[in-house]
Design a protein around this motif. Structure first.
Motif, PDB file in Angstrom:
ATOM      1  N   ARG A 221     -13.178 111.207  44.032  1.00  0.00           N
ATOM      2  CA  ARG A 221     -13.216 110.556  45.418  1.00  0.00           C
ATOM      3  C   ARG A 221     -14.348 110.272  46.011  1.00  0.00           C
ATOM      4  NH1 ARG A 221      -9.590 107.863  45.469  1.00  0.00           N
ATOM      5  NH2 ARG A 221      -9.604 107.487  47.904  1.00  0.00           N
ATOM      6  N   PRO A 225     -22.394 112.280  43.343  1.00  0.00           N
ATOM      7  CA  PRO A 225     -22.802 113.434  42.356  1.00  0.00           C
ATOM      8  C   PRO A 225     -22.827 112.607  40.852  1.00  0.00           C
ATOM      9  CG  PRO A 225     -21.264 114.660  43.470  1.00  0.00           C
ATOM     10  CD  PRO A 225     -21.095 113.325  43.886  1.00  0.00           C
ATOM     11  N   THR A 228     -25.918 109.998  41.107  1.00  0.00           N
ATOM     12  CA  THR A 228     -27.267 110.473  41.582  1.00  0.00           C
ATOM     13  C   THR A 228     -28.033 110.038  40.260  1.00  0.00           C
ATOM     14  OG1 THR A 228     -26.586 111.900  43.101  1.00  0.00           O
ATOM     15  CG2 THR A 228     -28.470 112.493  42.234  1.00  0.00           C
ATOM     16  N   LEU A 250     -15.934 102.474  46.456  1.00  0.00           N
ATOM     17  CA  LEU A 250     -16.316 103.846  46.707  1.00  0.00           C
ATOM     18  C   LEU A 250     -17.606 104.112  45.444  1.00  0.00           C
ATOM     19  CD1 LEU A 250     -13.224 106.295  46.118  1.00  0.00           C
ATOM     20  CD2 LEU A 250     -14.256 105.274  48.409  1.00  0.00           C
ATOM     21  N   ARG A 253     -20.529 101.966  47.286  1.00  0.00           N
ATOM     22  CA  ARG A 253     -20.825 102.447  48.490  1.00  0.00           C
ATOM     23  C   ARG A 253     -21.922 103.663  48.208  1.00  0.00           C
ATOM     24  NH1 ARG A 253     -17.245 104.448  53.537  1.00  0.00           N
ATOM     25  NH2 ARG A 253     -18.655 106.206  54.674  1.00  0.00           N
ATOM     26  N   GLU A 257     -25.817 103.902  49.036  1.00  0.00           N
ATOM     27  CA  GLU A 257     -26.296 105.094  49.838  1.00  0.00           C
ATOM     28  C   GLU A 257     -27.346 105.887  49.271  1.00  0.00           C
ATOM     29  OE1 GLU A 257     -22.380 105.181  53.166  1.00  0.00           O
ATOM     30  OE2 GLU A 257     -22.662 106.714  51.341  1.00  0.00           O
ATOM     31  N   LEU A 258     -27.249 105.843  48.063  1.00  0.00           N
ATOM     32  CA  LEU A 258     -28.385 106.672  47.215  1.00  0.00           C
ATOM     33  C   LEU A 258     -29.722 105.868  47.298  1.00  0.00           C
ATOM     34  CD1 LEU A 258     -26.172 108.688  44.743  1.00  0.00           C
ATOM     35  CD2 LEU A 258     -27.650 109.799  46.184  1.00  0.00           C
TER      36      LEU A 258
ATOM     37  N   GLN B   3     -31.351 117.448  45.584  1.00  0.00           N
ATOM     38  CA  GLN B   3     -30.118 116.349  45.706  1.00  0.00           C
ATOM     39  C   GLN B   3     -29.048 117.159  45.264  1.00  0.00           C
ATOM     40  OE1 GLN B   3     -30.347 113.251  47.113  1.00  0.00           O
ATOM     41  NE2 GLN B   3     -28.352 113.598  47.076  1.00  0.00           N
ATOM     42  N   ASN B   7     -25.621 117.796  47.372  1.00  0.00           N
ATOM     43  CA  ASN B   7     -24.252 117.260  46.792  1.00  0.00           C
ATOM     44  C   ASN B   7     -23.252 118.352  46.689  1.00  0.00           C
ATOM     45  OD1 ASN B   7     -25.367 114.722  46.599  1.00  0.00           O
ATOM     46  ND2 ASN B   7     -25.521 114.584  44.665  1.00  0.00           N
ATOM     47  N   TYR B  10     -22.070 119.662  49.950  1.00  0.00           N
ATOM     48  CA  TYR B  10     -21.168 118.747  50.839  1.00  0.00           C
ATOM     49  C   TYR B  10     -19.932 118.803  50.154  1.00  0.00           C
ATOM     50  CZ  TYR B  10     -19.256 114.358  51.531  1.00  0.00           C
ATOM     51  OH  TYR B  10     -18.215 113.360  52.010  1.00  0.00           O
ATOM     52  N   LEU B  11     -19.902 118.678  48.769  1.00  0.00           N
ATOM     53  CA  LEU B  11     -18.511 118.700  48.224  1.00  0.00           C
ATOM     54  C   LEU B  11     -17.676 119.854  48.465  1.00  0.00           C
ATOM     55  CD1 LEU B  11     -19.019 117.248  44.629  1.00  0.00           C
ATOM     56  CD2 LEU B  11     -17.831 116.101  46.335  1.00  0.00           C
ATOM     57  N   LYS B 122     -17.412 103.254  59.068  1.00  0.00           N
ATOM     58  CA  LYS B 122     -17.983 104.461  59.010  1.00  0.00           C
ATOM     59  C   LYS B 122     -18.001 104.979  60.344  1.00  0.00           C
ATOM     60  CE  LYS B 122     -22.017 104.246  56.474  1.00  0.00           C
ATOM     61  NZ  LYS B 122     -22.306 104.877  55.366  1.00  0.00           N
ATOM     62  N   VAL B 127     -28.617 106.363  56.710  1.00  0.00           N
ATOM     63  CA  VAL B 127     -29.036 107.474  55.532  1.00  0.00           C
ATOM     64  C   VAL B 127     -30.198 108.336  55.858  1.00  0.00           C
ATOM     65  CG1 VAL B 127     -29.130 107.740  53.205  1.00  0.00           C
ATOM     66  CG2 VAL B 127     -27.685 105.849  54.068  1.00  0.00           C
ATOM     67  N   ILE B 134     -31.294 112.631  49.641  1.00  0.00           N
ATOM     68  CA  ILE B 134     -31.002 111.349  50.269  1.00  0.00           C
ATOM     69  C   ILE B 134     -29.626 111.749  50.683  1.00  0.00           C
ATOM     70  CG2 ILE B 134     -30.334 109.027  49.945  1.00  0.00           C
ATOM     71  CD1 ILE B 134     -32.394 108.876  47.899  1.00  0.00           C
ATOM     72  N   PRO B 136     -26.307 110.385  53.401  1.00  0.00           N
ATOM     73  CA  PRO B 136     -25.755 109.668  54.383  1.00  0.00           C
ATOM     74  C   PRO B 136     -25.602 110.439  55.586  1.00  0.00           C
ATOM     75  CG  PRO B 136     -24.833 108.811  52.373  1.00  0.00           C
ATOM     76  CD  PRO B 136     -25.411 110.312  52.186  1.00  0.00           C
ATOM     77  N   ASP B 138     -23.196 110.166  57.868  1.00  0.00           N
ATOM     78  CA  ASP B 138     -21.692 110.486  58.084  1.00  0.00           C
ATOM     79  C   ASP B 138     -21.255 111.625  57.044  1.00  0.00           C
ATOM     80  OD1 ASP B 138     -21.837 109.207  55.625  1.00  0.00           O
ATOM     81  OD2 ASP B 138     -20.218 107.705  56.006  1.00  0.00           O
ATOM     82  N   ARG B 139     -21.796 111.598  55.906  1.00  0.00           N
ATOM     83  CA  ARG B 139     -21.588 112.972  54.939  1.00  0.00           C
ATOM     84  C   ARG B 139     -22.168 114.161  55.658  1.00  0.00           C
ATOM     85  NH1 ARG B 139     -21.471 109.021  51.137  1.00  0.00           N
ATOM     86  NH2 ARG B 139     -20.101 109.412  49.286  1.00  0.00           N
ATOM     87  N   THR B 207     -12.965 108.564  56.069  1.00  0.00           N
ATOM     88  CA  THR B 207     -13.861 107.565  56.698  1.00  0.00           C
ATOM     89  C   THR B 207     -15.200 107.612  55.323  1.00  0.00           C
ATOM     90  OG1 THR B 207     -15.133 110.033  57.325  1.00  0.00           O
ATOM     91  CG2 THR B 207     -13.419 108.828  59.141  1.00  0.00           C
ATOM     92  N   ILE B 208     -15.089 108.316  54.602  1.00  0.00           N
ATOM     93  CA  ILE B 208     -15.876 108.438  53.389  1.00  0.00           C
ATOM     94  C   ILE B 208     -15.418 107.937  52.044  1.00  0.00           C
ATOM     95  CG2 ILE B 208     -17.272 110.008  51.919  1.00  0.00           C
ATOM     96  CD1 ILE B 208     -18.121 111.420  54.618  1.00  0.00           C
ATOM     97  N   THR B 209     -14.179 108.504  51.568  1.00  0.00           N
ATOM     98  CA  THR B 209     -13.725 108.333  50.157  1.00  0.00           C
ATOM     99  C   THR B 209     -12.500 107.120  50.587  1.00  0.00           C
ATOM    100  OG1 THR B 209     -11.979 110.129  50.234  1.00  0.00           O
ATOM    101  CG2 THR B 209     -14.595 110.541  49.588  1.00  0.00           C
ATOM    102  N   GLY B 210     -12.058 106.734  51.680  1.00  0.00           N
ATOM    103  CA  GLY B 210     -10.734 105.891  51.784  1.00  0.00           C
ATOM    104  C   GLY B 210      -9.668 106.960  51.410  1.00  0.00           C
TER     105      GLY B 210
END
Lengths: 403, 288
Positions: A221, A225, A228, A250, A253, A257-258, B3, B7, B10-11, B122, B127, B134, B136, B138-139, B207-210
């Motif tokens: 989803r 990662p 990157t 996805l 995007r 964004e990266l 990074q 990641n 956040y995940l 969004k 970002v 890096i 975004p 929204d994340r 909003t991020i992954t649909g």
């Protein structure tokens, strides 16, 4: 007494005559009706549920829209008879075992023409059933073994990535200065085989391939990662091999964004609304392939098809620009040789010489192709329209044709 | 490397929030809710319809997702799971029921919302870019909201009356009943709360992954993975499981990328070894 007998007899005679007359009228009236209402069943076996539902659903809806339209205008005249088209559908859930069951079901219903399956393993799995039961099928899967002799019952329904990929890379190399390419694919047989042939084509063109083994789970989803390390390689072109319409926005995007600024492309058909909703302006410049995707090459009939589809299902799916063709080819080929309606060998004989005007795209012809790729004509000629996404719509980049 | 860590964190926050509802329902009712992913999807589609289609504020959509799923969860508990638990002594009966509800919801969602991937505008553009990371905005917002929600949930469970009652139920159902806890009422509240969490996280992440109608099953599988790592029925375990899975995924996808798609293969192999050593996960108890 005697006159009573005569009266009763004449009454019975009258009743009998009346009954026979009514029966005769009824039979007489049903005969032409039956002739007009002959039914031609066309099957669909493919995926209409789960994450890849969009692929099969666009097939089914295209077929249903066109069949309703043809039936509404009196049916299809094949030889001396007029047929009502009935679409019989089976959801294989992207499972080869279910695809076999679906094809068996089609055989039991006496169906000789089936659209689908949508993926490689399903298309390979149904081959023995199709060949033994006399079914011509139109997969949206690319393995050459399905279309190269001795195989003869499968007809590829779209442009394969090994046909469109080289054309796209060449165009981008010559017109956009692409030198470094990175490939990424879902960890499934179709996308991986598409990636491998894409990598080979890119290398043949002299492009530097900086990523050729990267894959992702199809149910991912968030692709941040995954992308990157690829973005850090700074390719000029990122190829999303065999990407599902659900994943394309996805991936785009996440890459943008990266900070990725290069080109992004795919060799599979995509949907403009899905791209717009999922990636918005970040999807601008995304390159993909469609059938009659752009307004400038559409005929009025294609416009009406889109209108009817939208009215019937609430929303159009741009993948149907390609998926609309299979049913049209079946019907037009049967019109060219009515004996093929229940004899696939007759259908195969007609393939080599068949030609008809393309009702959906301007300056185009319906004909079977594939001689170069498969050594025999086992592919529908669908316009290879390479498009660029911009602000919610596809723009034509160039139009090609498969031999 | 920074990074990769960003990641992973956040995940992890996303995953932890997904796993919370699942583990809550398991703790309270001993029900493995296979429909958790479908509830997430439904929440995503409610937000899509209200925020994406009707253009109402995102917060309104998120609240609607939570309320809708809370109602769905309460109804499922009252009319489906409660009667089955009362009538059947076999634990697999609830598992089969949960699987059936998952298939049912899958079909309903496909029928109502179609087959296409859906996305919404969004909630915040831009970002954050530094030399090493890096991310975004929204994340960042979603990650922070997820962490805040996890904290609020834990505080609610720790200090509120319903929270205490639900914890008592999770520890010992019969003892809690003997102490005057209304088992049926709090089971229903717990199930509704678990479903609500699934709906809210579905709404948040759309909003991020649909969202699309086919992702319920894979989401459930990931949630089960987290619960297995952290320990079934333990809230803190689910959070730990979420962050561990997020970090493993992020590190694996970077470190192992040149070997192909082996990250999840490695995660599953490690999980098997881990469970053979600690069958109850990091924080699970042998008695449930």
């Amino acid at each position: 007494m005697g006159s009573e007998m005569i009266n009763r007899r004449s009454t019975l005679k009258s009743l009998a005559l009346g009954a026979v007359s009514i029966l005769a009228i009824a039979v007489a009236s049903t005969l032409p009706a039956q002739a007009e209402n002959k039914e031609l069943k066309i099957g669909f076996v493919g995926v209409t549920s789960g994450p890849a539902a969009a692929w099969g659903t666009s097939n089914v809806r295209s077929m249903q829209t066109r069949a309703d339209w043809l039936n509404e205008t009196g049916g299809v005249k094949i030889g001396e008879d007029t047929y009502k088209i009935t679409i019989v559908t089976f959801d294989d859930q992207k499972d080869p075992k279910r695809a076999i069951a679906g094809m068996e079901k089609m055989a039991q219903e006496g169906i000789h023409f089936v659209v689908g399956p949508n993926v490689d393993d399903g298309a390979a799995a149904v081959r023995p059933v199709a060949e033994s039961k006399g079914i011509i099928y139109f997969p949206y899967a690319f393995p050459k073994s399905l279309y190269v002799a001795p195989a003869s019952n499968a007809i590829l329904g779209m442009v394969a990535n090994y046909q469109s990929g080289p054309a796209i890379y060449k165009y981008l190399k010559e017109n956009k200065g692409v030198k470094k390419v990175a490939f990424i694919a879902a960890n499934e047989s179709d996308p991986i085989s598409q990636r491998d042939s894409g990598v080979a084509a890119a290398k043949e063109l002299g492009l530097e391939v900086v990523a050729e083994t990267d894959t992702y789970q199809n149910d991912t989803r968030d692709f941040t990662p995954v992308l990157t390390p690829i973005v850090q390689l700074k390719p000029d072109l990122l190829v999303l091999s065999g990407v599902a319409p659900a994943n394309a926005p996805l991936l785009i995007r996440a890459a943008r964004e990266l900070g990725y600024e290069g080109l992004i492309s795919a060799e599979t058909a995509q949907d403009a609304t899905v791209l717009q909703e999922g990636a918005g302006e970040l999807a601008n410049g995304f390159i993909s392939v469609g059938g009659a995707s752009t307004p400038e090459i559409r005929t009025p009939l294609m416009e009406e098809f889109i209108e009817r589809y939208t009215k019937k299902f609430g929303e159009y799916n741009d993948e149907s620009n390609t998926k609309v063709y299979a049913l049209e080819y079946i019907i037009e080929t049967l019109k060219a040789n009515p004996k093929a309606i229940d004899n696939v060998e007759e259908f195969k004989k007609t393939i080599d010489s068949f030609s008809a005007p393309n009702p959906y795209a301007k300056d185009s012809t319906l004909k079977y192709v594939g001689s170069t790729s498969f050594g025999q004509k086992r592919q529908l000629s669908v316009p290879m329209v390479v498009t660029e996404f911009e602000n919610g719509t596809f723009k034509t980049l160039f139009v090609g044709e498969v031999d | 490397m920074e990074q990769v860590i960003a990641n992973g964190l956040y995940l992890g926050a996303q995953y932890a929030l997904i796993a919370l509802g699942l583990t809550l329902i398991f703790a309270l009712m001993n029900v493995l809710n296979f429909a958790h992913g479908q509830m997430y999807v439904l929440g995503g589609f409610v937000t899509y319809s209200i925020y994406g289609q009707l253009k109402l504020p995102f917060v309104v959509a998120l609240v609607c997702s939570g309320v809708t799923l809370a109602v769905v969860g309460a109804l499922m508990e009252k009319f489906l799971f409660r009667p089955v638990i009362q009538r059947s002594k076999r634990e697999e009966s609830t598992m089969l029921l949960a699987a059936a509800t998952a298939f049912f919801l899958d079909a309903i969602i496909l029928l109502l919302f179609g087959e296409k991937q859906r996305g919404v505008p969004k909630i915040i553009s831009g970002v954050f870019i530094s030399d090493r990371v890096i991310l975004p905005y929204d994340r960042i917002v979603v990650g922070v909201v997820a962490i805040l929600m996890i904290a609020a949930f834990m505080l609610y469970m720790q200090y509120s009356k319903p929270g205490r009652a639900m914890r008592a139920l999770a520890q010992d159902r019969i003892a809690a009943q003997l102490m005057g806890v209304k088992v049926e009422r709090y089971s229903m509240i717990g199930f509704a709360l678990g479903a609500m969490l699934a709906g809210v996280v579905g709404g948040l992440l759309v909003t991020i992954t649909g969202v699309n109608s086919g992702i319920g099953g894979p989401i459930s599988i990931k949630a089960f993975l987290m619960v297995m790592i952290g320990g079934a029925g333990v809230v803190a375990g689910a959070i730990a499981g979420g962050f561990i899975l997020g970090m493993m995924e992020s590190v694996g996808l970077t470190v192992l990328r040149e070997y192909g798609d082996v990250t999840y293969l490695a995660i599953f192999a490690l999980l098997m070894i881990f469970l053979s050593i600690r069958p109850n996960g990091l924080m699970g108890k042998p008695w449930g």
